[in-house]
Design a protein around this motif. Structure first.
Motif, PDB file in Angstrom:
ATOM      1  N   LEU A   5     -43.627  39.757 101.354  1.00 25.53           N
ATOM      2  CA  LEU A   5     -44.971  39.200 101.455  1.00 25.53           C
ATOM      3  C   LEU A   5     -44.940  37.796 102.045  1.00 25.53           C
ATOM      4  N   SER A   6     -44.034  36.967 101.562  1.00 20.32           N
ATOM      5  CA  SER A   6     -43.938  35.590 102.071  1.00 20.32           C
ATOM      6  C   SER A   6     -43.552  35.571 103.539  1.00 20.32           C
ATOM      7  N   GLU A   7     -42.634  36.416 103.925  1.00 23.30           N
ATOM      8  CA  GLU A   7     -42.170  36.426 105.311  1.00 23.30           C
ATOM      9  C   GLU A   7     -43.263  36.882 106.274  1.00 23.30           C
ATOM     10  N   ILE A   8     -44.052  37.883 105.878  1.00 21.46           N
ATOM     11  CA  ILE A   8     -45.138  38.347 106.753  1.00 21.46           C
ATOM     12  C   ILE A   8     -46.207  37.261 106.878  1.00 21.46           C
ATOM     13  N   ILE A   9     -46.551  36.637 105.767  1.00 25.73           N
ATOM     14  CA  ILE A   9     -47.579  35.589 105.790  1.00 25.73           C
ATOM     15  C   ILE A   9     -47.130  34.399 106.628  1.00 25.73           C
ATOM     16  N   LEU A  10     -45.844  34.059 106.560  1.00 27.08           N
ATOM     17  CA  LEU A  10     -45.362  32.860 107.249  1.00 27.08           C
ATOM     18  C   LEU A  10     -45.043  33.091 108.725  1.00 27.08           C
ATOM     19  N   GLY A  12     -49.838  28.787 104.468  1.00 25.60           N
ATOM     20  CA  GLY A  12     -49.568  30.118 103.943  1.00 25.60           C
ATOM     21  C   GLY A  12     -49.455  30.205 102.433  1.00 25.60           C
ATOM     22  N   MET A  13     -49.089  29.105 101.781  1.00 28.84           N
ATOM     23  CA  MET A  13     -48.858  29.135 100.334  1.00 28.84           C
ATOM     24  C   MET A  13     -50.052  29.674  99.534  1.00 28.84           C
ATOM     25  N   PRO A  14     -51.284  29.184  99.758  1.00 28.48           N
ATOM     26  CA  PRO A  14     -52.418  29.716  98.979  1.00 28.48           C
ATOM     27  C   PRO A  14     -52.626  31.216  99.187  1.00 28.48           C
ATOM     28  N   LEU A  28     -55.952  33.488 108.333  1.00 32.80           N
ATOM     29  CA  LEU A  28     -54.552  33.414 108.755  1.00 32.80           C
ATOM     30  C   LEU A  28     -54.359  33.810 110.215  1.00 32.80           C
ATOM     31  N   GLY A  29     -55.312  34.562 110.771  1.00 33.57           N
ATOM     32  CA  GLY A  29     -55.173  34.982 112.154  1.00 33.57           C
ATOM     33  C   GLY A  29     -54.130  36.079 112.327  1.00 33.57           C
ATOM     34  N   VAL A  83     -32.585  34.942 112.773  1.00 36.72           N
ATOM     35  CA  VAL A  83     -32.741  34.176 114.016  1.00 36.72           C
ATOM     36  C   VAL A  83     -34.224  34.044 114.296  1.00 36.72           C
ATOM     37  N   ASP A  84     -34.753  32.836 114.097  1.00 36.69           N
ATOM     38  CA  ASP A  84     -36.155  32.547 114.416  1.00 36.69           C
ATOM     39  C   ASP A  84     -36.197  31.276 115.243  1.00 36.69           C
TER      40      ASP A  84
END
Length: 345
Positions: free
Chosen positions: A31-36, A44-46, A76-77, A133-134
């Protein structure tokens, strides 16, 4: 392994306190990775916290209506991320009994999980020895090693992945991956990196050769085109309006909007007014008001939108009219949502 040791030492002293680092739950990490993706941590935190509150497990998310997921994602777009998030939750729920696949090769077969996200989940949740790798990794490694390859090519991505893999300390992939991501986000930043206080300054090729601002090299650029959108906000005697859902494979797919007139370029106000009257089928338009003096510019990754809002008062009660107070129940693109909040709440 001097590079890795220094990097991890920096991280242990400077790391960000992020909630998804306090768990190995693959759902929370995914979830965190998709949001970020394409989103800063502060923004993204909220959303991360809201999604976990509404959907504590992947099964909860899978059972949620898509409109509800899109509404929670509003702001979030890149809404395809939300649609892919929902689709993958359903697949994990049905095909894997609510348990995420535990390997990188299996994870990247899921919708919305690419090589970077798959590596992040595999290393953080399952301790797999796989390198992420990002953009942060490209930047740190290209500067430190003086790599001049164009990062927009698939060949270069493979080159960086191979290099990052050789740098992974045994059984510490998660720690290394978190370290290099934080270092790129906090210290070796795109602009104004903290080179004078950098633990790598003596051995950083870019710093020693005055090429920090040039690296990483990215030659291809996304072509941005303009679109011209005129939204028609009908208002009847019962203070009702009309909306529609965008169902085509286009920007904002599955989100809601007001009736739309799109033109190929900027046109005169009289032209839009004439078009509004021409499509008036028993709405009995009595007043047209342009709500913004200048177009609202809204930028997407590959589109520059020029948006005007037109309020249209009509004498007749609208068919399938919707109270303005009900609009909050629907997922709109953020630019339309903000306009509604400003003018109709």
């Amino acid at each position: 392994m001097l590079f890795s040791n220094k990097l991890i030492a920096w991280y242990l002293q400077n790391k960000r306190d992020l909630p998804w680092r306090k768990t190995q739950d693959p759902y929370a990490i995914w979830l965190s990775e998709i949001i970020l993706q394409q989103t800063r941590v502060a923004q993204g935190m909220p959303y991360y916290e809201a999604f976990l509150t509404h959907y504590p497990t992947v099964l909860d998310l899978a059972q949620a209506p898509e409109d509800e997921v899109l509404r929670l994602w509003q702001g979030l777009g890149y809404y395809s991320r939300a649609r892919n998030l929902h689709a993958t939750a359903k697949k994990v729920s049905v095909d894997f009994n609510g348990n995420f696949p535990a390997t990188y090769k299996e994870l990247i077969l899921l919708k919305g999980i690419g090589q970077y996200t798959g590596a992040a989940i595999a290393s953080f949740a399952f301790d797999e020895q796989v390198a992420v790798v990002d953009g942060n990794v490209f930047r740190v490694l290209s500067r430190y090693f003086g790599i001049l390859s164009d990062i927009s090519t698939s060949t270069t991505k493979k080159e960086f992945t191979a290099l990052a893999t050789t740098l992974l300390p045994k059984k510490q992939a998660a720690l290394f991956n978190q370290s290099i991501m934080d270092f790129g986000a906090m210290h070796c930043t795109p602009k104004k990196p903290l080179c004078p206080t950098c633990p790598f300054s003596e051995n950083c090729v870019a710093y020693q050769t005055n090429q920090v601002a040039l690296l990483p090299i990215k030659l291809s650029k996304t072509k941005v085109s303009s679109r011209f959108l005129n939204y028609l906000i009908y208002k009847d005697p019962l203070n009702q309006t009309q909306i529609q859902q965008r169902t085509d494979k286009d920007i904002w797919q599955q989100l809601y909007e007001f009736p739309l007139i799109e033109t190929s370029n900027t046109v005169e106000e009289t032209t839009i007014r004439d078009q509004i009257y021409s499509i008036d089928t028993n709405k009995s338009t009595k007043r047209i008001t342009k709500m913004n003096s200048e177009p609202i510019i809204h930028k997407l990754s590959h589109r520059k939108l020029h948006i005007n809002f037109w309020e249209i008062e009509v004498d007749q009660v609208l068919n399938q009219g919707l109270a303005f107070s009900s609009l909050k129940k629907f997922a709109f693109p953020i630019v339309i949502h903000n306009f509604i909040v400003q003018h109709y709440e």
